[in-house]
Design a protein around this motif. Structure first.
Motif: not given
Length: 267
Positions: A125, A121-122, A118, A111, A143, A148, A150-151, A114-115, A146
């Motif tokens: 992706r 992340a875009k 993030r 977590d 990581l 949390p 990169f999904d 990810w903070r 999703r």
């Protein structure tokens, strides 16, 4: 337990402090901060470029292990480390020159990591969607999820030790049997994820744990690909020796090479 609560996710034993990579304490720009050529020879090399995360908080063996494997592969890569202290920030243009991004094992706080991650992340992706390849090993595989993360996966991750009918019940470094494309193999393992794929997911499950959960997966993401492994196919002989472990198959790089090749779409 979820890896965000664990002290030593995805790493060789606590006694081997040189492999500790504390992603959870990196600044926002650190995880994907820059790149720099490792040698003049590599600058002139026409082999594809792989970016490998490397941070200053420890774990000096994690990134070098996968970097060495990439450089020595049957179809080798040039390798550039990214992370705090590198010379060139990782921009859209820098990613455009790379075929592969590798997030190695390491980390103690998913977590928290990810903070910090993030904000990138875009960009990650978008790069994968347009044809890039993401390789996540243990913590790097968490990581890719999703919750949390990169999904990037058609599903999510959970710790293998937390699943029903698991064969590993604690964080200790061990060797886990897997079925790799129908054949039994053994892999270095330290509290890595299993992959909980969506129903009907477009994904190639290369290996499963003894309870049938997905252990190694390659999946498309737009025009790109995502390869993830809960165990450590890249672990070299020193990892086993330091942990006092033995792989019944011998220490062989073939599973790592196959995962890399499939992640970049070579076969």
């Amino acid at each position: 337990m979820h890896p965000s609560t664990l002290p030593n996710v995805g790493q060789p034993p606590a006694t081997v402090g040189r492999r500790r990579l504390l992603l959870g304490v990196l600044p926002a720009a650190a995880a994907l901060a820059g790149c720099g050529w490792s040698s003049a020879d590599e600058r002139s090399d026409q082999s594809p470029l792989a970016l490998v995360y490397r941070g200053p908080q420890g774990c000096p063996d994690c990134a070098p292990t996968i970097a060495a494997l990439l450089r020595q592969a049957p179809q080798p890569f040039r390798v550039t480390y990214v992370g705090p202290g590198t010379r060139v920030p990782l921009t859209v243009d820098a990613l455009a020159d790379a075929q592969l991004y590798v997030q190695p094992g390491g980390g103690s706080d998913l977590d928290g990591a990810w903070r910090d991650l993030r904000g990138s992340a875009k960009m990650m992706r978008d790069w994968v969607r347009e044809g890039g390849s993401y390789l996540g090993l243990c913590f790097g595989a968490y990581l890719a999820g999703r919750n949390p993360g990169f999904d990037l996966l058609p599903g999510d991750t959970d710790g293998y030790i937390d699943l029903r009918d698991t064969t590993v019940h604690d964080q200790r470094d061990t060797v886990v049997p897997v079925k790799w494309r129908g054949k039994q193999r053994h892999m270095y393992f330290q509290d890595g994820p299993a992959f909980l794929l969506d129903n009907g997911a477009d994904a190639d499950v290369l290996a499963t744990y003894p309870n049938g959960a997905a252990a190694v997966v390659v999946a498309p993401y737009g025009k790109g690909r995502v390869g993830v492994s809960g165990p450590h196919p890249e672990a070299d002989r020193s990892w086993y020796e330091d942990a006092g472990l033995k792989n019944p198959d011998g220490v062989r790089p073939d599973l790592a090479h196959e995962l890399i090749d499939r992640t970049v779409g070579r076969h």
